[in-house]
Design an enzyme around this catalytic site. Sequence first.
Site, PDB file in Angstrom:
ATOM      1  N   LYS A  21       0.833  -1.213   0.000  1.00 49.79           N
ATOM      2  CA  LYS A  21       0.000   0.000   0.000  1.00 49.79           C
ATOM      3  C   LYS A  21       0.864   1.258   0.000  1.00 49.79           C
ATOM      4  CE  LYS A  21      -2.850   2.646   3.301  1.00 49.79           C
ATOM      5  NZ  LYS A  21      -1.840   3.665   3.668  1.00 49.79           N
ATOM      6  N   ASN A  22       1.838   1.310   0.894  1.00 51.16           N
ATOM      7  CA  ASN A  22       2.617   2.536   1.058  1.00 51.16           C
ATOM      8  C   ASN A  22       3.599   2.774  -0.076  1.00 51.16           C
ATOM      9  OD1 ASN A  22       1.314   3.209   3.424  1.00 51.16           O
ATOM     10  ND2 ASN A  22       2.822   2.210   4.745  1.00 51.16           N
ATOM     11  N   ARG A  91      -4.909  10.386   2.875  1.00 50.72           N
ATOM     12  CA  ARG A  91      -3.716  11.174   3.149  1.00 50.72           C
ATOM     13  C   ARG A  91      -2.770  11.233   1.946  1.00 50.72           C
ATOM     14  NH1 ARG A  91      -1.612  15.088   6.502  1.00 50.72           N
ATOM     15  NH2 ARG A  91       0.639  15.013   6.361  1.00 50.72           N
ATOM     16  N   ARG A 120      -0.766  15.743  11.522  1.00 50.31           N
ATOM     17  CA  ARG A 120       0.168  15.422  10.445  1.00 50.31           C
ATOM     18  C   ARG A 120       0.213  16.601   9.468  1.00 50.31           C
ATOM     19  NH1 ARG A 120      -0.601   9.250   8.536  1.00 50.31           N
ATOM     20  NH2 ARG A 120      -2.683   9.884   7.949  1.00 50.31           N
ATOM     21  N   PRO A 121       0.763  17.729   9.909  1.00 49.93           N
ATOM     22  CA  PRO A 121       0.775  18.912   9.047  1.00 49.93           C
ATOM     23  C   PRO A 121       1.645  18.689   7.818  1.00 49.93           C
ATOM     24  CG  PRO A 121       2.200  19.245  10.940  1.00 49.93           C
ATOM     25  CD  PRO A 121       1.469  17.956  11.178  1.00 49.93           C
ATOM     26  N   ILE A 122       1.360  19.472   6.776  1.00 53.45           N
ATOM     27  CA  ILE A 122       2.147  19.356   5.550  1.00 53.45           C
ATOM     28  C   ILE A 122       3.076  20.558   5.393  1.00 53.45           C
ATOM     29  CG2 ILE A 122       0.453  17.885   4.408  1.00 53.45           C
ATOM     30  CD1 ILE A 122      -0.524  20.349   2.898  1.00 53.45           C
ATOM     31  N   ASP A 123       3.444  21.161   6.520  1.00 56.53           N
ATOM     32  CA  ASP A 123       4.357  22.313   6.481  1.00 56.53           C
ATOM     33  C   ASP A 123       5.672  21.976   5.789  1.00 56.53           C
ATOM     34  OD1 ASP A 123       2.332  23.249   8.030  1.00 56.53           O
ATOM     35  OD2 ASP A 123       3.533  23.757   9.773  1.00 56.53           O
ATOM     36  N   ASP A 304       3.403   2.221  12.342  1.00 54.13           N
ATOM     37  CA  ASP A 304       2.287   1.423  11.828  1.00 54.13           C
ATOM     38  C   ASP A 304       2.215   0.048  12.479  1.00 54.13           C
ATOM     39  OD1 ASP A 304       1.345   3.385  10.166  1.00 54.13           O
ATOM     40  OD2 ASP A 304       2.059   2.479   8.306  1.00 54.13           O
ATOM     41  N   ARG A 396      -8.986   0.309   3.918  1.00 51.53           N
ATOM     42  CA  ARG A 396      -8.072   1.272   3.304  1.00 51.53           C
ATOM     43  C   ARG A 396      -6.721   0.630   2.997  1.00 51.53           C
ATOM     44  NH1 ARG A 396      -6.286   5.388   6.502  1.00 51.53           N
ATOM     45  NH2 ARG A 396      -5.254   6.015   4.573  1.00 51.53           N
TER      46      ARG A 396
END
Length: 422
Positions: A21-22, A91, A120-123, A304, A396
């Site tokens: 998946k990842n 995500r 889980r910011p995307i900064d 995970d 998922r």
Amino acid sequence: MSIEVDGGRKVQGTLRIQGSKNAVLPMIAASVLCDGVTVIENCPDITDVYAMLDVIREIGGRAVYEKHRLEVDAGSVETGVIEEQKVREIRASVLLLGSLLARFERVAIDYPGGCSIGSRPIDFHIRAFEKMGAKIRSEDNILRCDTGGSLHGAEIELPFPSVGATENIILAAALAEGDTQIRNAAREPEIVELCRFLTAMGAKIEGAGSRNIGIRGVSALHGVHWRLGTDRISFLTCAMMVAGCGGEAFLEAEGEIPYMEKKILTRLGCRIGLERDGALIKQEGIPRPLSYVRTAPYPGFPTDGQSLLMAVLCKSSGVSLIEERIFENRFQMIKQLRRMGANIDYVSNRASITGVTRLHGARVVADDLRSGAGLLIAAAMADGRTELSGEHYIYRGYEDITGQMRALGLRARLSGDAGENK
């Protein structure tokens, strides 16, 4: 609909582990970088894949998925604007930002969603793209980006080895002008596979699997035919079922078992016999306690896998301590395990698990993908029937999870159904 598990049986069976998946999700995003056809074999049949393909179709691409074979033709992709509910559900949709910025001058995308396992910011992503020449602003929960024509290479040092940010920068840099250097890059096997995939498409990448990755932008990429590797977290999930329930299983897999996962399984008491096409996992007796385990970026123990391990330790022969160092909400599962008779105390990001002799079935709720898998492990270990809702989170990342459990000799099915995971 919910998943019902009648626990108390030992594992006995053979199972082929699904594709990763990842790894496949960033590959789908990478397919947008070329005008040709990309084919991915061994693609897992999971809802995250379908969500990503819906987004590809929304922006004009063609995507066909059948019998673990995925075909994407991005030649007809005509826009970098994605304002669609699917983006908020998954995500990995944020990875399309890097690919679209490399291809289009203007990009707009909803903030990505996914599981509620913490902030889980995307900064990191945004700052990197700004260094590469993009101007980015947030407007009504939508990121609006303008490259002014094209991205350029840059020196980027990540404050933390974020997997998503590393992947996104690689995708954007593949077609950027000049060289990009990523310092403190993530080292996960999925990133290595993404880099190999992009290299097969014509990208110029060095240092994959190290802390420093270099990308030299090229003018164009071409389609590729690729076979996806084994999902290491799905492998670990099935191995943890053996560790918790006892018995043995042969898990057919491609590639190596990461060192830390193998070490943890061995500490739990598992015997692992490695073969060319997989591994034989055996567990006699109850799991051993682990004095201290902490999650960490690769090559450490993966976040995970933390929920999977916690479930197993609920019936260990002593006291174990887990420290979660990646996501602050990974312990939401504890209240569900307590309903099953688990003895767990936690403060902040540390959990103390005292093994009990018996777990019992209960009605429990999955809050995210991996907690759902952890609860299924606990359900298989428990006496009696467990009914798990929130099963959509599990779909998922796991294909036909009830079928996988039955292949391992366990009793699991969808309520009111023959057991197929659709």
